[in-house]
Motif scaffolding. Sequence first.
Motif, short mmCIF file in Angstrom:
data_model
loop_
_atom_site.label_atom_id
_atom_site.label_comp_id
_atom_site.label_asym_id
_atom_site.label_seq_id
_atom_site.Cartn_x
_atom_site.Cartn_y
_atom_site.Cartn_z
N LEU A 147 0.70 -1.07 0.06
CA LEU A 147 0.52 0.01 0.04
C LEU A 147 0.73 1.26 -0.40
O LEU A 147 1.01 2.19 -0.57
CB LEU A 147 -0.60 -0.30 1.17
N LYS A 148 2.19 1.10 0.97
CA LYS A 148 2.44 2.83 1.11
C LYS A 148 3.53 3.61 0.17
O LYS A 148 2.99 3.70 -1.03
CB LYS A 148 4.10 2.34 1.94
N PRO A 149 4.10 2.21 -1.34
CA PRO A 149 4.23 3.09 -2.42
C PRO A 149 3.15 3.56 -3.58
O PRO A 149 3.48 4.48 -4.31
CB PRO A 149 5.09 2.19 -3.24
N ARG A 150 1.95 2.95 -3.33
CA ARG A 150 1.36 3.77 -4.51
C ARG A 150 0.17 4.64 -3.33
O ARG A 150 0.02 5.18 -4.83
CB ARG A 150 -0.37 1.80 -4.30
N LEU A 151 0.28 5.06 -2.49
CA LEU A 151 -0.06 6.15 -1.56
C LEU A 151 0.84 7.10 -2.40
O LEU A 151 0.54 8.54 -2.23
CB LEU A 151 -0.51 6.17 -0.22
N GLU A 152 2.01 6.65 -1.34
CA GLU A 152 3.08 7.92 -2.10
C GLU A 152 2.88 8.44 -3.92
O GLU A 152 3.81 9.36 -4.16
CB GLU A 152 4.48 7.26 -2.13
N SER A 153 3.13 6.99 -4.21
CA SER A 153 2.52 7.92 -6.02
C SER A 153 1.34 8.57 -6.28
O SER A 153 2.06 9.18 -7.68
CB SER A 153 2.88 6.26 -6.96
N LEU A 154 0.89 8.66 -5.18
CA LEU A 154 -0.14 9.78 -5.52
C LEU A 154 -0.11 11.24 -5.13
O LEU A 154 -0.78 11.88 -4.85
CB LEU A 154 -2.31 9.12 -5.01
N GLY A 155 1.42 10.87 -4.60
CA GLY A 155 1.67 12.49 -3.22
C GLY A 155 1.81 12.52 -2.28
O GLY A 155 1.34 13.66 -1.37
N LEU A 156 1.19 11.13 -1.81
CA LEU A 156 0.73 11.72 -0.68
C LEU A 156 1.54 11.16 0.66
O LEU A 156 2.45 10.43 -0.12
CB LEU A 156 -0.48 10.08 -0.08
N THR A 157 2.06 11.71 1.20
CA THR A 157 3.04 11.71 2.29
C THR A 157 2.96 10.19 3.20
O THR A 157 2.14 10.27 3.91
CB THR A 157 3.80 13.07 3.04
N VAL A 158 3.65 9.31 3.29
CA VAL A 158 3.04 7.92 3.92
C VAL A 158 4.41 7.59 5.12
O VAL A 158 5.08 7.75 5.04
CB VAL A 158 3.30 6.96 3.32
N PHE A 159 4.02 7.37 6.75
CA PHE A 159 4.51 6.54 7.83
C PHE A 159 4.18 5.70 7.96
O PHE A 159 3.44 4.93 8.15
CB PHE A 159 4.73 7.74 7.88
N VAL A 160 5.02 4.62 8.97
CA VAL A 160 4.57 3.39 9.39
C VAL A 160 4.81 3.13 10.58
O VAL A 160 5.81 3.78 10.69
CB VAL A 160 5.00 2.46 8.74
N ASP A 161 3.83 3.23 11.23
CA ASP A 161 4.21 3.35 13.23
C ASP A 161 4.85 2.41 13.60
O ASP A 161 6.50 2.95 14.23
CB ASP A 161 2.82 3.85 13.49
N MET A 162 5.03 1.11 13.49
CA MET A 162 5.96 -0.18 13.76
C MET A 162 6.43 -0.80 12.77
O MET A 162 5.34 -2.26 12.60
CB MET A 162 5.77 -0.20 15.21
N PRO A 163 7.29 -0.32 11.81
CA PRO A 163 7.21 -1.05 10.60
C PRO A 163 8.37 -2.50 11.23
O PRO A 163 7.72 -3.67 10.03
CB PRO A 163 8.51 -0.64 9.89
N GLN A 164 9.35 -2.61 12.31
CA GLN A 164 9.34 -3.61 12.78
C GLN A 164 9.14 -4.96 13.22
O GLN A 164 7.95 -4.83 13.86
CB GLN A 164 11.04 -3.16 13.80
N ASP A 165 9.65 -5.75 12.68
CA ASP A 165 8.26 -7.22 13.38
C ASP A 165 8.65 -8.01 14.64
O ASP A 165 7.09 -7.75 15.43
CB ASP A 165 9.14 -8.75 12.51
N VAL A 166 9.11 -7.30 14.94
CA VAL A 166 9.41 -7.35 17.16
C VAL A 166 9.10 -5.47 17.83
O VAL A 166 9.56 -4.92 17.20
CB VAL A 166 10.54 -7.61 17.48
N VAL A 167 8.15 -5.79 18.89
CA VAL A 167 7.39 -4.39 19.18
C VAL A 167 7.96 -4.36 20.75
O VAL A 167 8.27 -5.70 21.04
CB VAL A 167 5.71 -4.51 18.54
N PRO A 168 7.29 -3.55 21.12
CA PRO A 168 8.15 -3.29 22.75
C PRO A 168 6.77 -4.19 23.47
O PRO A 168 5.93 -3.69 23.25
CB PRO A 168 7.90 -1.82 22.91
N LEU A 169 7.00 -4.45 24.25
CA LEU A 169 6.48 -5.09 25.44
C LEU A 169 6.49 -4.81 26.78
O LEU A 169 7.63 -3.93 27.28
CB LEU A 169 6.43 -7.22 25.52
#
Length: 203
Positions: free
Chosen positions: A38-60
């Motif tokens: 989804l991210k590159p498709r949104l960016e191709s539309l001119g939107l700025t895109v972030f991902v909150d936690m892209p890493q597989d391991v999250v804080p616990l």
Amino acid sequence: MSKVVILGTAHGSNVAGKCSPDGRFREYRFSREIISMLKPRLESLGLTVFVDMPQDVVPLPMSTELSQRCKIVNGICGKYGKENCVYVSIHVNAAGGDGKWHDARGFAVYVSRSCSSSSKRLAKLLCDLALVRGLRGNRSVPGEHYWQAGFYVLKHTVCPAVLSENLFQDNRADVEFLMSPSGKEAVAALHLDALKQYFGINQ
């Protein structure tokens, strides 16, 4: 000012449970794969895109994970203006949480009980597009075409926010669909088209 989409991943690989009863389907992996589509498709539309936690391991523990997600989202909102941002957290539902297969299936999208009209508008767009594409499943749909809940990341982020539950990880038919290339494409395209409509993009 840029229009900003913040994509929220599901809980990480180190969070117990979040998988199909046979272990073949993992929610953390599916969510991140959809976001990678989804991210590159949104960016191709001119939107700025972030991902909150892209890493597989999250804080616990989970309370730390959720509060850090909200801190990330709200920090981006502080930079770009909350009126220019939207948060879309992408998940897969579960009916039982007991490691068994269940009958419930289909798409749902949630907003906070005290959310903005913009959150409701995006949620309704997602639900309506899911219904048109045959992803309703076998459950009744609220008249508003979205569900309301007290999910932490919806309550404690300052911009419009929705959380999508893309079918059920404990329904055999849903899992087969979600693991297929056509299923992944359907989920990614659903979110893309809803966000295009939300931002009034005609491309």
